[in-house]
Design an enzyme around this catalytic site. Structure first.
Site, PDB file in Angstrom:
ATOM      1  N   SER A  14       0.804  -1.224   0.000  1.00  0.00           N
ATOM      2  CA  SER A  14       0.000   0.000   0.000  1.00  0.00           C
ATOM      3  C   SER A  14       0.834   1.270   0.000  1.00  0.00           C
ATOM      4  CB  SER A  14      -0.947   0.004   1.204  1.00  0.00           C
ATOM      5  OG  SER A  14      -0.206  -0.008   2.419  1.00  0.00           O
ATOM      6  N   SER A  15       2.098   1.178   0.435  1.00  0.00           N
ATOM      7  CA  SER A  15       2.927   2.380   0.509  1.00  0.00           C
ATOM      8  C   SER A  15       4.399   1.975   0.588  1.00  0.00           C
ATOM      9  CB  SER A  15       2.564   3.219   1.750  1.00  0.00           C
ATOM     10  OG  SER A  15       2.814   2.477   2.948  1.00  0.00           O
ATOM     11  N   GLY A  16       5.275   2.975   0.578  1.00  0.00           N
ATOM     12  CA  GLY A  16       6.696   2.746   0.819  1.00  0.00           C
ATOM     13  C   GLY A  16       7.338   1.781  -0.151  1.00  0.00           C
ATOM     14  N   SER A 132      14.613  -7.983   3.774  1.00  0.00           N
ATOM     15  CA  SER A 132      15.261  -8.017   5.079  1.00  0.00           C
ATOM     16  C   SER A 132      15.712  -6.595   5.428  1.00  0.00           C
ATOM     17  CB  SER A 132      16.437  -9.009   5.034  1.00  0.00           C
ATOM     18  OG  SER A 132      17.079  -9.086   6.281  1.00  0.00           O
ATOM     19  N   TYR A 146      13.050  -5.739  16.661  1.00  0.00           N
ATOM     20  CA  TYR A 146      12.992  -5.655  15.194  1.00  0.00           C
ATOM     21  C   TYR A 146      14.204  -6.321  14.555  1.00  0.00           C
ATOM     22  CZ  TYR A 146      13.196  -3.639  10.511  1.00  0.00           C
ATOM     23  OH  TYR A 146      13.289  -3.473   9.150  1.00  0.00           O
ATOM     24  N   LYS A 150      14.729  -9.622  11.821  1.00  0.00           N
ATOM     25  CA  LYS A 150      15.446  -9.614  10.545  1.00  0.00           C
ATOM     26  C   LYS A 150      16.590 -10.629  10.539  1.00  0.00           C
ATOM     27  CE  LYS A 150      12.824  -6.700   8.493  1.00  0.00           C
ATOM     28  NZ  LYS A 150      11.933  -7.175   7.402  1.00  0.00           N
TER      29      LYS A 150
END
Length: 271
Positions: A14-16, A132, A146, A150
């Site tokens: 949806s974005s980015g 990643s 976070y 990853k």
């Protein structure tokens, strides 16, 4: 008879980075299905069909993959981009809050991967491109939860690639550095904040904002994702952006003590 366009599914489109990746894959000749938790709120994007998906739900994941196979007959590329950040010291996260981040960043990726693999193996071709981060191979204070997701993505992806390669499927990682998106404004916050970390956390947030605003354009990362999806001889990992490249070189050649000091200096930490 001409072969129909290859089919790509992009999660978190949806974005980015996800939206930019969907557009880059359209430009590379793919029929693109982009996913979002609420596809109805997304403005139309030429060449991209948006569908609702919750990567934390087995039922939602299975339904979307069935829908794509029923409509297009195949899935050639899966881009696992959906993810959330996590802001706070490791001690400030309860196990439950950390599990919620893992459920999106790690188990969501695993759900999507397991759902598409039978179809890719049956067609003896396919690429799974996992987004990643440089956080997958370097530490980042106040992002321990976070970063650990990853690191998990890195280990899962590299191991799985060896398992499925003989079936014509590749599992590849794209490792961006900071990217100029609202990522920092939409992070999961620690649920047990401690006063002892308050000042240091605020410093980190300032560093993060500066880093993101000066980060790569999402389109630059999307170009790397498209390369991973289409390269005739794909690489197991793709660094995305100049910062990612520099960090990877330093991690490889700098003495451990020097690299450690660099991490602390970058994050304005003493001691």
């Amino acid at each position: 008879m001409a072969r129909s366009r290859p089919v790509a599914v992009v999660t978190g489109a949806s974005s980015g980075i996800g939206k930019a990746a969907a557009l880059a894959l359209v430009g590379a000749g793919f029929q693109v299905i982009g996913t979002s938790r609420d596809a109805a709120r997304i403005a139309p994007v030429a060449g991209v069909t948006f569908v609702d998906l919750d990567v934390t739900s087995d039922e939602s994941v299975d339904a979307v993959v069935r829908q794509v196979i029923a409509q297009y007959g195949r899935i050639d590329v899966l881009v696992n981009n959906a993810g959330v950040g996590a802001n706070g010291a490791a001690e400030e996260f309860s196990a439950g809050r950390a599990q919620a981040v893992f459920d999106v960043n790690v188990f969501g990726l695993m759900r999507m991967t397991r759902a598409v693999l039978p179809h890719m193996r049956a067609q003896h071709s396919g690429r799974i491109v996992n987004v990643s981060s440089v956080g997958g191979f370097v530490p980042n204070p106040f992002m321990a939860v976070y970063v650990s997701t990853k690191h998990a993505v890195e280990g899962y992806s590299e191991s799985l690639d060896h398992e499925v390669r003989e079936h014509g499927v590749r599992v590849l990682r794209v490792q961006p550095g900071p990217v100029n998106t609202p990522f920092d404004a939409n992070q999961v916050q620690a649920d047990a904040p401690l006063a002892i970390y308050a000042h240091r956390r605020r410093v980190f947030e300032d560093v993060m904002r500066e880093s993101m605003r000066g980060g790569e354009d999402p389109a630059a990362v999307a170009k790397v994702i498209a390369a991973a999806a289409t390269d005739a001889k794909p690489k197991p990992r793709y660094l995305a952006g100049s910062t990612a490249g520099r960090v990877a070189v330093l991690r490889r050649i700098a003495p451990a003590r020097t690299f450690d000091k660099g991490v602390r200096r970058l994050n304005r930490m003493t001691g």
